[in-house]
Enzyme design. Sequence first.
Site, short mmCIF file in Angstrom:
data_model
loop_
_atom_site.label_atom_id
_atom_site.label_comp_id
_atom_site.label_asym_id
_atom_site.label_seq_id
_atom_site.Cartn_x
_atom_site.Cartn_y
_atom_site.Cartn_z
N SER A 160 0.84 -1.20 0.00
CA SER A 160 0.00 0.00 0.00
C SER A 160 0.88 1.25 0.00
O SER A 160 1.98 1.25 0.56
CB SER A 160 -0.87 -0.05 1.26
OG SER A 160 -1.75 1.02 1.30
N TYR A 179 -1.26 -0.87 9.93
CA TYR A 179 -1.51 -1.40 8.59
C TYR A 179 -0.31 -1.13 7.67
O TYR A 179 0.17 -2.03 6.96
CB TYR A 179 -2.79 -0.72 8.08
CG TYR A 179 -3.07 -0.87 6.62
CD1 TYR A 179 -3.68 -2.02 6.14
CD2 TYR A 179 -2.78 0.16 5.73
CE1 TYR A 179 -3.96 -2.15 4.79
CE2 TYR A 179 -3.06 0.04 4.40
CZ TYR A 179 -3.65 -1.12 3.92
OH TYR A 179 -3.93 -1.25 2.60
N1 LIG Z 1 -8.86 -1.20 -1.08
C1 LIG Z 1 -7.77 -0.45 -1.03
O1 LIG Z 1 -7.80 0.77 -1.24
C2 LIG Z 1 -6.44 -1.10 -0.73
C3 LIG Z 1 -5.29 -0.30 -0.77
C4 LIG Z 1 -4.06 -0.88 -0.50
C5 LIG Z 1 -3.98 -2.24 -0.22
N2 LIG Z 1 -5.12 -2.98 -0.15
C6 LIG Z 1 -4.99 -4.40 0.17
O2 LIG Z 1 -5.61 -5.17 -0.82
C7 LIG Z 1 -6.15 -6.37 -0.25
C8 LIG Z 1 -7.64 -6.47 -0.60
O3 LIG Z 1 -8.27 -5.29 -0.13
P1 LIG Z 1 -9.85 -5.08 -0.27
O4 LIG Z 1 -10.07 -3.64 -0.10
O5 LIG Z 1 -10.37 -5.78 -1.46
O6 LIG Z 1 -10.34 -5.85 1.07
P2 LIG Z 1 -11.78 -6.31 1.54
O7 LIG Z 1 -12.84 -5.85 0.59
O8 LIG Z 1 -11.89 -5.94 2.98
O9 LIG Z 1 -11.66 -7.89 1.42
C9 LIG Z 1 -10.78 -8.55 2.27
C10 LIG Z 1 -10.79 -10.01 1.91
O10 LIG Z 1 -9.85 -10.66 2.76
C11 LIG Z 1 -10.48 -11.79 3.34
N3 LIG Z 1 -9.85 -12.09 4.60
C12 LIG Z 1 -9.70 -11.29 5.69
N4 LIG Z 1 -9.06 -11.95 6.65
C13 LIG Z 1 -8.79 -13.18 6.17
C14 LIG Z 1 -8.15 -14.32 6.69
N5 LIG Z 1 -7.64 -14.32 7.94
N6 LIG Z 1 -8.05 -15.42 5.91
C15 LIG Z 1 -8.55 -15.44 4.65
N7 LIG Z 1 -9.18 -14.39 4.11
C16 LIG Z 1 -9.29 -13.28 4.86
C17 LIG Z 1 -11.94 -11.43 3.44
O11 LIG Z 1 -12.72 -12.61 3.51
P3 LIG Z 1 -13.83 -12.84 4.65
O12 LIG Z 1 -14.86 -11.77 4.50
O13 LIG Z 1 -14.35 -14.19 4.39
O14 LIG Z 1 -13.12 -12.69 5.98
C18 LIG Z 1 -12.13 -10.67 2.13
O15 LIG Z 1 -12.35 -11.58 1.08
C19 LIG Z 1 -5.88 -6.28 1.24
O16 LIG Z 1 -4.68 -6.97 1.52
C20 LIG Z 1 -5.69 -4.79 1.47
O17 LIG Z 1 -4.91 -4.49 2.60
C21 LIG Z 1 -6.35 -2.45 -0.40
#
Ligand SMILES: NC(=O)c1ccc[n+]([C@@H]2O[C@H](COP(=O)([O-])OP(=O)(O)OC[C@H]3O[C@@H](n4cnc5c(N)ncnc54)[C@H](OP(=O)(O)O)[C@@H]3O)[C@@H](O)[C@H]2O)c1
Length: 254
Positions: A149, A162
């Site tokens: 990130s 984070y």
């Molecule tokens: N969105 C952004 O702006 C952004 C920016 C930088 C980095 N990121 C990174 O990109 C990735 C995806 O982000 P997102 O925004 O799409 O997240 P999100 O919508 O919150 O989705 C998170 C996913 O991770 C799963 N998860 C959480 N804990 C878990 C565990 N212990 N084991 C297996 N699965 C788990 C959740 O499944 P369940 O619901 O089943 O728990 C869900 O499918 C993350 O690593 C986040 O930090 C996102």
Amino acid sequence: MSALKLRLKGKVALVTGASRGIGAAIARAFAREGARVVVNYRSSEAEAKDVVRSITSSGGSAISIQADVAQPAQVARMFDAISKRFHRLDVLVNCAGVADGSIWNAELSEITPDMWQRVLSVDVVGGFLCDQRAATLMKKGGSMINISSTPVLVGDEQGLVYACAKAAVLTKTKMLARILAPSIRVNCMILGSIETGWVDWLTPETLRSYTSSISLKRLGKPEEVASVAVFFASDESSYITGESIVVDGGDVLD
Ligand SMILES: NC(=O)c1ccc[n+]([C@@H]2O[C@H](COP(=O)([O-])OP(=O)(O)OC[C@H]3O[C@@H](n4cnc5c(N)ncnc54)[C@H](OP(=O)(O)O)[C@@H]3O)[C@@H](O)[C@H]2O)c1
């Protein structure tokens, strides 16, 4: 499904945290490119099954597997199931991450050891457990993709826990790229603000201020991250390892 060249044809891909958001978009994009996709989730079974259904109903191949990546026994069970069913793994995307507004918004004095534990156990240790198992299953030509990130590049006033976890993910990318070369490539996507569930934590003013600081004047879409993941997963990036691509609409321009 497109009849044009499928960039991931014949490959088996595991996307952790693929029940929604970026992981779901990556799973769909991989399937459109001909991969057989494993949609991992921790608790959102219905959403994961929806992702699988949307893939299979358009002619793609996908299954879902429940596993909390922070639990070694569950990770082992997931990889045993993949090994038994496919006898191979070509692509791993470590997408599972803790999205918790109370951790992101915590003031310095409010940050607790438990917050560190929760985030590190999933984003860092969980990803590592998957890397470790994937390394034994992947053959020559495998690709691992991590997600970091933009605060790791330029800092931020919020999200300290984070950001530190995501810094570890970036370092892990470089370490594993060397350790696993020449067989397996390991790369990273450093994401800016992508439109997923976390946007709901923001007030309209905060969202406006985030957006106005981005060169392209909008948040990114999960599909725009997925297309970079396809590039790293495919042979189009065959001479790239240990590298990162910043996907942030020109936010940090570092
Ligand atoms: N969105 C952004 O702006 C952004 C920016 C930088 C980095 N990121 C990174 O990109 C990735 C995806 O982000 P997102 O925004 O799409 O997240 P999100 O919508 O919150 O989705 C998170 C996913 O991770 C799963 N998860 C959480 N804990 C878990 C565990 N212990 N084991 C297996 N699965 C788990 C959740 O499944 P369940 O619901 O089943 O728990 C869900 O499918 C993350 O690593 C986040 O930090 C996102």
